[in-house]
Motif scaffolding. Structure first.
Motif, mmCIF file in Angstrom:
data_model
loop_
_atom_site.group_PDB
_atom_site.id
_atom_site.type_symbol
_atom_site.label_atom_id
_atom_site.label_comp_id
_atom_site.label_asym_id
_atom_site.label_seq_id
_atom_site.Cartn_x
_atom_site.Cartn_y
_atom_site.Cartn_z
ATOM 1 N N LEU A 58 31.199 39.407 36.260
ATOM 2 C CA LEU A 58 31.575 40.294 37.365
ATOM 3 C C LEU A 58 33.079 40.180 37.604
ATOM 4 C CD1 LEU A 58 28.684 39.599 39.876
ATOM 5 C CD2 LEU A 58 29.196 41.773 38.777
ATOM 6 N N PRO A 59 33.681 41.212 38.195
ATOM 7 C CA PRO A 59 35.106 41.119 38.546
ATOM 8 C C PRO A 59 35.344 40.012 39.580
ATOM 9 C CG PRO A 59 34.340 43.391 38.680
ATOM 10 C CD PRO A 59 33.141 42.538 38.460
ATOM 11 N N GLN A 60 36.577 39.528 39.668
ATOM 12 C CA GLN A 60 36.922 38.456 40.597
ATOM 13 C C GLN A 60 36.859 38.912 42.047
ATOM 14 O OE1 GLN A 60 37.428 35.297 39.794
ATOM 15 N NE2 GLN A 60 37.064 35.790 37.641
ATOM 16 N N ASP A 61 37.223 40.151 42.301
ATOM 17 C CA ASP A 61 37.206 40.692 43.658
ATOM 18 C C ASP A 61 35.761 40.801 44.146
ATOM 19 O OD1 ASP A 61 38.023 41.877 46.043
ATOM 20 O OD2 ASP A 61 38.045 43.900 45.167
ATOM 21 N N VAL A 62 35.500 40.270 45.352
ATOM 22 C CA VAL A 62 34.136 40.237 45.886
ATOM 23 C C VAL A 62 33.601 41.641 46.137
ATOM 24 C CG1 VAL A 62 32.708 39.411 47.793
ATOM 25 C CG2 VAL A 62 34.538 37.980 46.910
ATOM 26 N N ARG A 63 34.441 42.509 46.699
ATOM 27 C CA ARG A 63 34.000 43.892 46.971
ATOM 28 C C ARG A 63 33.715 44.642 45.680
ATOM 29 N NH1 ARG A 63 37.899 45.951 51.869
ATOM 30 N NH2 ARG A 63 37.080 44.504 53.419
ATOM 31 N N GLU A 64 34.596 44.482 44.724
ATOM 32 C CA GLU A 64 34.400 45.154 43.433
ATOM 33 C C GLU A 64 33.155 44.623 42.730
ATOM 34 O OE1 GLU A 64 35.197 48.061 40.814
ATOM 35 O OE2 GLU A 64 36.380 47.687 42.610
ATOM 36 N N ALA A 65 32.915 43.316 42.826
ATOM 37 C CA ALA A 65 31.726 42.720 42.210
ATOM 38 C C ALA A 65 30.465 43.272 42.849
ATOM 39 C CB ALA A 65 31.763 41.202 42.347
ATOM 40 N N ARG A 66 30.477 43.464 44.157
ATOM 41 C CA ARG A 66 29.321 44.028 44.862
ATOM 42 C C ARG A 66 29.066 45.465 44.411
ATOM 43 N NH1 ARG A 66 30.649 43.507 50.405
ATOM 44 N NH2 ARG A 66 30.241 41.284 50.108
ATOM 45 N N LYS A 67 30.159 46.247 44.259
ATOM 46 C CA LYS A 67 30.022 47.632 43.786
ATOM 47 C C LYS A 67 29.411 47.676 42.386
ATOM 48 C CE LYS A 67 33.980 49.822 46.006
ATOM 49 N NZ LYS A 67 35.289 50.453 45.718
ATOM 50 N N VAL A 68 29.903 46.799 41.514
ATOM 51 C CA VAL A 68 29.404 46.776 40.133
ATOM 52 C C VAL A 68 27.933 46.401 40.112
ATOM 53 C CG1 VAL A 68 29.582 45.571 37.922
ATOM 54 C CG2 VAL A 68 31.638 46.357 39.073
ATOM 55 N N ARG A 69 27.542 45.393 40.903
ATOM 56 C CA ARG A 69 26.137 44.986 40.944
ATOM 57 C C ARG A 69 25.237 46.130 41.420
ATOM 58 N NH1 ARG A 69 26.173 40.836 44.507
ATOM 59 N NH2 ARG A 69 27.941 39.771 43.639
ATOM 60 N N LYS A 70 25.683 46.870 42.439
ATOM 61 C CA LYS A 70 24.891 48.007 42.943
ATOM 62 C C LYS A 70 24.794 49.119 41.906
ATOM 63 C CE LYS A 70 25.477 47.694 47.929
ATOM 64 N NZ LYS A 70 26.037 48.376 49.105
ATOM 65 N N ARG A 71 25.923 49.465 41.293
ATOM 66 C CA ARG A 71 25.927 50.548 40.304
ATOM 67 C C ARG A 71 25.109 50.196 39.073
ATOM 68 N NH1 ARG A 71 31.487 53.251 38.769
ATOM 69 N NH2 ARG A 71 30.136 54.904 38.043
ATOM 70 N N THR A 72 25.137 48.932 38.679
ATOM 71 C CA THR A 72 24.473 48.503 37.454
ATOM 72 C C THR A 72 22.963 48.674 37.519
ATOM 73 O OG1 THR A 72 26.249 46.932 37.118
ATOM 74 C CG2 THR A 72 24.280 46.579 35.840
ATOM 75 N N ALA A 73 22.409 48.717 38.703
ATOM 76 C CA ALA A 73 20.960 48.899 38.844
ATOM 77 C C ALA A 73 20.497 50.243 38.280
ATOM 78 C CB ALA A 73 20.563 48.785 40.313
ATOM 79 N N ARG A 74 21.394 51.211 38.206
ATOM 80 C CA ARG A 74 21.032 52.545 37.708
ATOM 81 C C ARG A 74 21.337 52.742 36.228
ATOM 82 N NH1 ARG A 74 23.435 53.977 42.962
ATOM 83 N NH2 ARG A 74 25.410 54.100 41.856
ATOM 84 N N PHE A 75 21.735 51.683 35.527
ATOM 85 C CA PHE A 75 22.117 51.805 34.124
ATOM 86 C C PHE A 75 21.329 50.835 33.266
ATOM 87 C CE2 PHE A 75 25.728 53.373 36.490
ATOM 88 C CZ PHE A 75 26.105 54.497 35.784
#
Length: 145
Positions: A58-75
């Protein structure tokens, strides 16, 4: 004597033929092979999703990591390609900007293109089985050209 008869007569006559052909067998290639590795260092919108799905990074930024985790559920990854999952649509193959431009061109003005508006162009792309996040904006800009 007609032209056909003359052609038959000339082609049927046995003339002197040369069988002195020299053949050279080459044991190694004439040019050097240089081994190369294709490295894709270019980052696009799929890079964080792919790295999370493949390696759990995951990215180092906490907000960006949260976004990636949410988006990844659809891929999902199928045969080393990223696909978007949907509820009522089949898997959509994810494209980068270069591939997206080619798909827009083919669907809009290709052999079966009908020069539609941006909304119908986007729905046609989805029915064809492709996805990228900026489809709406790209289609609007493409149709304006």
């Amino acid at each position: 004597m007609g032209a056909d008869e003359l052609a038959k007569q000339v082609s049927s006559e046995a003339g002197p033929t040369s069988t002195d052909l020299k053949m050279e067998v080459q044991k190694c290639p004439g040019i050097e092979e240089v081994l190369t590795f294709a490295i894709q260092s270019e980052s696009n919108w799929m890079t964080p999703i792919l790295s999370y799905l493949q390696d759990g990074r995951l990215p180092q930024d906490v907000r960006e990591a949260r976004k990636v985790r949410k988006r990844t559920a659809r891929f999902t990854i199928l045969n080393d390609a990223l696909y978007k999952r949907g509820f009522s649509i089949p898997y959509l193959k994810c494209l980068d900007e270069g591939e997206a431009e080619y798909i827009l061109e083919e669907i809009y003005a290709g052999i079966c293109g009908d020069h539609t508006g941006p909304r119908s162009l986007v729905s046609k792309i989805i029915r064809t089985g492709y996805f990228w996040p900026t489809m709406q904006k790209d289609a609007r800009e493409f149709v304006k050209r």
